[in-house]
Design a protein around this motif. Sequence first.
Motif, PDB file in Angstrom:
ATOM      1  N   VAL A   1      -0.908 -47.656  10.862  1.00 25.67           N
ATOM      2  CA  VAL A   1       0.419 -47.773  11.465  1.00 25.67           C
ATOM      3  C   VAL A   1       0.317 -47.511  12.971  1.00 25.67           C
ATOM      4  N   SER A   2       0.799 -48.452  13.770  1.00 24.67           N
ATOM      5  CA  SER A   2       0.735 -48.302  15.224  1.00 24.67           C
ATOM      6  C   SER A   2       1.607 -47.133  15.673  1.00 24.67           C
ATOM      7  N   PRO A   3       1.353 -46.577  16.855  1.00 22.56           N
ATOM      8  CA  PRO A   3       2.185 -45.459  17.341  1.00 22.56           C
ATOM      9  C   PRO A   3       3.670 -45.812  17.410  1.00 22.56           C
ATOM     10  N   ASP A   4       3.991 -47.033  17.873  1.00 25.13           N
ATOM     11  CA  ASP A   4       5.399 -47.429  17.968  1.00 25.13           C
ATOM     12  C   ASP A   4       6.034 -47.549  16.586  1.00 25.13           C
ATOM     13  N   ALA A   5       5.312 -48.175  15.653  1.00 27.92           N
ATOM     14  CA  ALA A   5       5.846 -48.334  14.300  1.00 27.92           C
ATOM     15  C   ALA A   5       6.012 -46.984  13.622  1.00 27.92           C
ATOM     16  N   LYS A   6       5.064 -46.088  13.851  1.00 24.13           N
ATOM     17  CA  LYS A   6       5.141 -44.755  13.259  1.00 24.13           C
ATOM     18  C   LYS A   6       6.287 -43.957  13.858  1.00 24.13           C
ATOM     19  N   GLN A   7       6.509 -44.122  15.144  1.00 23.96           N
ATOM     20  CA  GLN A   7       7.600 -43.399  15.803  1.00 23.96           C
ATOM     21  C   GLN A   7       8.942 -43.819  15.208  1.00 23.96           C
ATOM     22  N   THR A   8       9.100 -45.120  14.948  1.00 25.22           N
ATOM     23  CA  THR A   8      10.335 -45.597  14.332  1.00 25.22           C
ATOM     24  C   THR A   8      10.471 -45.070  12.917  1.00 25.22           C
ATOM     25  N   LEU A   9       9.386 -45.092  12.160  1.00 22.32           N
ATOM     26  CA  LEU A   9       9.382 -44.596  10.783  1.00 22.32           C
ATOM     27  C   LEU A   9       9.830 -43.145  10.719  1.00 22.32           C
ATOM     28  N   ILE A  10       9.224 -42.306  11.553  1.00 27.67           N
ATOM     29  CA  ILE A  10       9.524 -40.871  11.533  1.00 27.67           C
ATOM     30  C   ILE A  10      10.887 -40.593  12.153  1.00 27.67           C
ATOM     31  N   GLY A  11      11.196 -41.309  13.246  1.00 27.05           N
ATOM     32  CA  GLY A  11      12.463 -41.094  13.936  1.00 27.05           C
ATOM     33  C   GLY A  11      13.674 -41.339  13.050  1.00 27.05           C
ATOM     34  N   TRP A  12      13.549 -42.270  12.123  1.00 26.83           N
ATOM     35  CA  TRP A  12      14.661 -42.580  11.218  1.00 26.83           C
ATOM     36  C   TRP A  12      14.538 -41.851   9.883  1.00 26.83           C
ATOM     37  N   GLY A  13      13.499 -41.028   9.725  1.00 25.21           N
ATOM     38  CA  GLY A  13      13.360 -40.216   8.525  1.00 25.21           C
ATOM     39  C   GLY A  13      12.810 -40.942   7.306  1.00 25.21           C
ATOM     40  N   PHE A  14      12.243 -42.136   7.509  1.00 24.57           N
ATOM     41  CA  PHE A  14      11.734 -42.898   6.371  1.00 24.57           C
ATOM     42  C   PHE A  14      10.385 -42.371   5.875  1.00 24.57           C
ATOM     43  N   ASP A  15       9.771 -41.459   6.631  1.00 27.39           N
ATOM     44  CA  ASP A  15       8.514 -40.866   6.172  1.00 27.39           C
ATOM     45  C   ASP A  15       8.734 -39.955   4.964  1.00 27.39           C
ATOM     46  N   LYS A  16       9.990 -39.677   4.619  1.00 25.99           N
ATOM     47  CA  LYS A  16      10.280 -38.907   3.416  1.00 25.99           C
ATOM     48  C   LYS A  16      10.024 -39.759   2.166  1.00 25.99           C
ATOM     49  N   THR A  17      10.081 -41.075   2.355  1.00 26.17           N
ATOM     50  CA  THR A  17       9.892 -42.004   1.239  1.00 26.17           C
ATOM     51  C   THR A  17       8.556 -42.724   1.311  1.00 26.17           C
ATOM     52  N   ILE A  18       8.073 -42.953   2.531  1.00 27.79           N
ATOM     53  CA  ILE A  18       6.839 -43.717   2.743  1.00 27.79           C
ATOM     54  C   ILE A  18       5.782 -42.803   3.351  1.00 27.79           C
ATOM     55  N   SER A  19       4.724 -42.540   2.598  1.00 29.57           N
ATOM     56  CA  SER A  19       3.631 -41.711   3.113  1.00 29.57           C
ATOM     57  C   SER A  19       2.789 -42.522   4.096  1.00 29.57           C
ATOM     58  N   VAL A  20       2.238 -41.851   5.103  1.00 27.84           N
ATOM     59  CA  VAL A  20       1.464 -42.536   6.139  1.00 27.84           C
ATOM     60  C   VAL A  20       0.035 -42.006   6.157  1.00 27.84           C
ATOM     61  N   TYR A  21      -0.922 -42.923   6.225  1.00 27.93           N
ATOM     62  CA  TYR A  21      -2.342 -42.581   6.287  1.00 27.93           C
ATOM     63  C   TYR A  21      -2.987 -43.334   7.452  1.00 27.93           C
ATOM     64  N   PRO A  22      -4.003 -42.741   8.067  1.00 22.61           N
ATOM     65  CA  PRO A  22      -4.650 -43.400   9.210  1.00 22.61           C
ATOM     66  C   PRO A  22      -5.265 -44.751   8.862  1.00 22.61           C
ATOM     67  N   ASP A  23      -5.885 -44.840   7.670  1.00 19.85           N
ATOM     68  CA  ASP A  23      -6.552 -46.083   7.277  1.00 19.85           C
ATOM     69  C   ASP A  23      -6.670 -46.136   5.756  1.00 19.85           C
ATOM     70  N   ARG A  24      -7.245 -47.235   5.254  1.00 18.57           N
ATOM     71  CA  ARG A  24      -7.378 -47.398   3.798  1.00 18.57           C
ATOM     72  C   ARG A  24      -8.272 -46.322   3.193  1.00 18.57           C
ATOM     73  N   GLU A  25      -9.372 -46.040   3.860  1.00 15.57           N
ATOM     74  CA  GLU A  25     -10.327 -45.071   3.328  1.00 15.57           C
ATOM     75  C   GLU A  25      -9.679 -43.714   3.116  1.00 15.57           C
ATOM     76  N   THR A  26      -8.904 -43.279   4.098  1.00 13.36           N
ATOM     77  CA  THR A  26      -8.218 -41.982   3.979  1.00 13.36           C
ATOM     78  C   THR A  26      -7.234 -41.989   2.818  1.00 13.36           C
TER      79      THR A  26
END
Length: 241
Positions: free
Chosen positions: A211-236
């Motif tokens: 997830v790019s920094p801008d996309a992640k900022q929007t995700l977290i800023g709107w609180g959607f990270d409560k529903t969508i978990s974020v990982y740096p890459d597939r391996e992680t």
Amino acid sequence: MSEDPMVEEFFSEVNDKYYPQVMEGLELLENGDLGQGIEILARPLHTIKGVTGFMAGFEEASHFTHKIEDFLKKVQSGEVDSSPDNVTLLSRGVNMIFQVLEQLRMGDTDTAEREEVLGLIAEASATRQDNGEAAGAGVDTETLNGVTIIKVNEPRVHLDAQFKPIISAILSIEPGDPVLLDLDGVLTFGSGAWAAVASMGVTFRIAACNVSPDAKQTLIGWGFDKTISVYPDRETYFTAQ
């Protein structure tokens, strides 16, 4: 209105605290530091919107500030181009919030200029939707270790045509199954697109990686990270399962 202690206290806060913060944010915008400028502007605007919504006679200020705040978020996420004209329009709208506040305080009913600004904002937002990447590039899907990986091929995901293929791909999966959105190459992901994906988080186990920094900022800023978990890459992601 000016004799109301609550109103007087609010305007004291505006003059001593919120206005200086806004001026700092606008100065950063003018100097080309869009990201930091918007971050600083977001806090006082959100407060002004909330407080005026509960102040009798100032509801119009809350409504106007909400429109400016929404435009700010669209510029921040890339949903609206951060062109010089749009940044100038954003600055004008932010400045006008204080003008609207003073008008309502003095009983001034002239709404022509604020309606003009809101019209320009609507036009700027619609221009991106008309000229934006209307034909979606779609997604690629694969299954790995029981996880459906959806690789998003759009550089910017904001319009219906850009995020509906993601929704369709998720709907083709059995409820409860894990889903991993691979956003490698996606620069921006709009709040509306995140909302559409997050709304399916009750039925599906959704995560996102690369997830790019801008996309992640929007995700977290709107609180959607409560529903969508974020990982740096597939391996992680797969290591964590």
